[in-house]
Design a protein around this motif. Structure first.
Motif, PDB file in Angstrom:
ATOM      1  N   GLN A  81       0.822  -1.205   0.000  1.00 46.01           N
ATOM      2  CA  GLN A  81       0.000   0.000   0.000  1.00 46.01           C
ATOM      3  C   GLN A  81       0.857   1.256   0.000  1.00 46.01           C
ATOM      4  OE1 GLN A  81      -3.897  -0.183   2.255  1.00 46.01           O
ATOM      5  NE2 GLN A  81      -2.808  -1.845   3.282  1.00 46.01           N
ATOM      6  N   GLN A  85       0.818   3.959  -3.197  1.00 43.46           N
ATOM      7  CA  GLN A  85       0.426   5.329  -2.904  1.00 43.46           C
ATOM      8  C   GLN A  85       1.548   6.305  -3.238  1.00 43.46           C
ATOM      9  OE1 GLN A  85      -0.638   4.783   1.194  1.00 43.46           O
ATOM     10  NE2 GLN A  85      -2.809   4.508   0.746  1.00 43.46           N
ATOM     11  N   PRO A 141      -9.633  -1.928  -1.423  1.00 45.46           N
ATOM     12  CA  PRO A 141     -10.561  -1.085  -2.192  1.00 45.46           C
ATOM     13  C   PRO A 141     -10.142   0.380  -2.269  1.00 45.46           C
ATOM     14  CG  PRO A 141     -11.509  -1.717  -0.064  1.00 45.46           C
ATOM     15  CD  PRO A 141     -10.280  -2.541  -0.255  1.00 45.46           C
ATOM     16  N   ASP A 142      -9.651   0.928  -1.170  1.00 43.90           N
ATOM     17  CA  ASP A 142      -9.223   2.320  -1.185  1.00 43.90           C
ATOM     18  C   ASP A 142      -8.039   2.518  -2.121  1.00 43.90           C
ATOM     19  OD1 ASP A 142     -11.179   3.005   0.607  1.00 43.90           O
ATOM     20  OD2 ASP A 142      -9.872   2.847   2.367  1.00 43.90           O
ATOM     21  N   ARG A 145      -9.146   2.589  -5.758  1.00 40.19           N
ATOM     22  CA  ARG A 145      -9.735   3.880  -6.126  1.00 40.19           C
ATOM     23  C   ARG A 145      -8.655   4.936  -6.316  1.00 40.19           C
ATOM     24  NH1 ARG A 145     -13.991   2.112  -2.649  1.00 40.19           N
ATOM     25  NH2 ARG A 145     -12.916   2.890  -0.810  1.00 40.19           N
ATOM     26  N   GLN A 146      -7.674   4.947  -5.440  1.00 38.32           N
ATOM     27  CA  GLN A 146      -6.587   5.917  -5.550  1.00 38.32           C
ATOM     28  C   GLN A 146      -5.776   5.702  -6.816  1.00 38.32           C
ATOM     29  OE1 GLN A 146      -4.336   5.550  -1.928  1.00 38.32           O
ATOM     30  NE2 GLN A 146      -6.084   6.070  -0.648  1.00 38.32           N
TER      31      GLN A 146
END
Length: 226
Positions: A81, A85, A141-142, A145-146
């Motif tokens: 993650q 990001q 899921p986050d 979307r990012q």
């Protein structure tokens, strides 16, 4: 650029500050190590996929130890993650963004934005990342979307500015919210090529150029006063 820097690290031509013998790393050395870990972890995840990637492989690629990885990241999930990001907000990943076009010519500017959006969406590294994001959407899921939203933020802001500028002169009429129109434009030019690429379907360059140009023209016509 990040890609050049990564290549230098992987080929051994890049330099990494060494900590004093027997001493703790300096703040700069620690920051450099984290950059190395992110860059190499991203490369390993993209090459091997999430499930097949092992922390040992990331540590080896980054020239460090698994203990060092776990001292900074509690798990493979946390590292994954973090690196995704980090990557999607880099202005030079997977390729350096071109300079924004001139605002004065609406058609020329929209065409330049469309071409840049397609170029990034079809870059092999972005395609690999999209495939991982799709495969792991239920688990992260986050992050999914990012992955899809973040690369459009600066470009969307530019399109909003562009549309508002030309609407203020009376050259075009905006049929809806400017931010929504900008999102629709970027979706029109890049979403289908990106989805096809994630399925392994790549159009011939001249066919893709034709699709991009048609999308630009269709969008432009929707803005002209009747």
């Amino acid at each position: 650029m990040l890609q050049v820097w990564q290549t230098e690290i992987m080929s051994g031509t890049g330099t990494r500050p060494r900590s004093p013998r027997g001493g703790r790393p300096t703040r700069g050395q620690a920051a450099q190590l984290e950059q190395d870990i992110r860059a190499h972890a991203l490369a390993v995840f993209l090459e091997q996929g999430y499930e097949a990637t092992k922390m040992d492989a990331i540590a080896s690629a980054a020239g460090t130890t698994k203990a060092t990885l776990y001292a900074r990241f509690s798990s493979k999930e946390a590292l994954f993650q973090e690196v995704v990001q980090w990557a999607i907000v880099q202005p030079d990943w997977p390729i350096r963004e071109s300079e924004p076009p001139d605002l004065d010519d609406l058609e020329v500017a929209l065409r330049a934005v469309a071409q840049a959006a397609v170029r990034r969406a079809l870059h092999p590294s972005m395609v690999k990342l999209a495939r991982i994001a799709i495969a792991k959407a239920d688990r992260f899921p986050d992050l999914a979307r990012q992955t899809y939203a973040a690369p459009t933020f600066p470009r969307r802001r530019f399109v909003v500015q562009l549309l508002e500028r030309h609407a203020a002169t009376g050259a075009i009429a905006l049929p809806g919210d400017t931010a929504m129109l900008a999102e629709l434009f970027l979706g029109l030019v890049a979403s289908v090529p990106a989805r096809l690429a994630s399925l392994g379907i790549l159009r011939e360059p001249e066919v893709q150029e034709e699709h991009t140009e048609l999308a630009v023209q269709v969008f432009l016509r929707s803005l002209h006063r009747c």
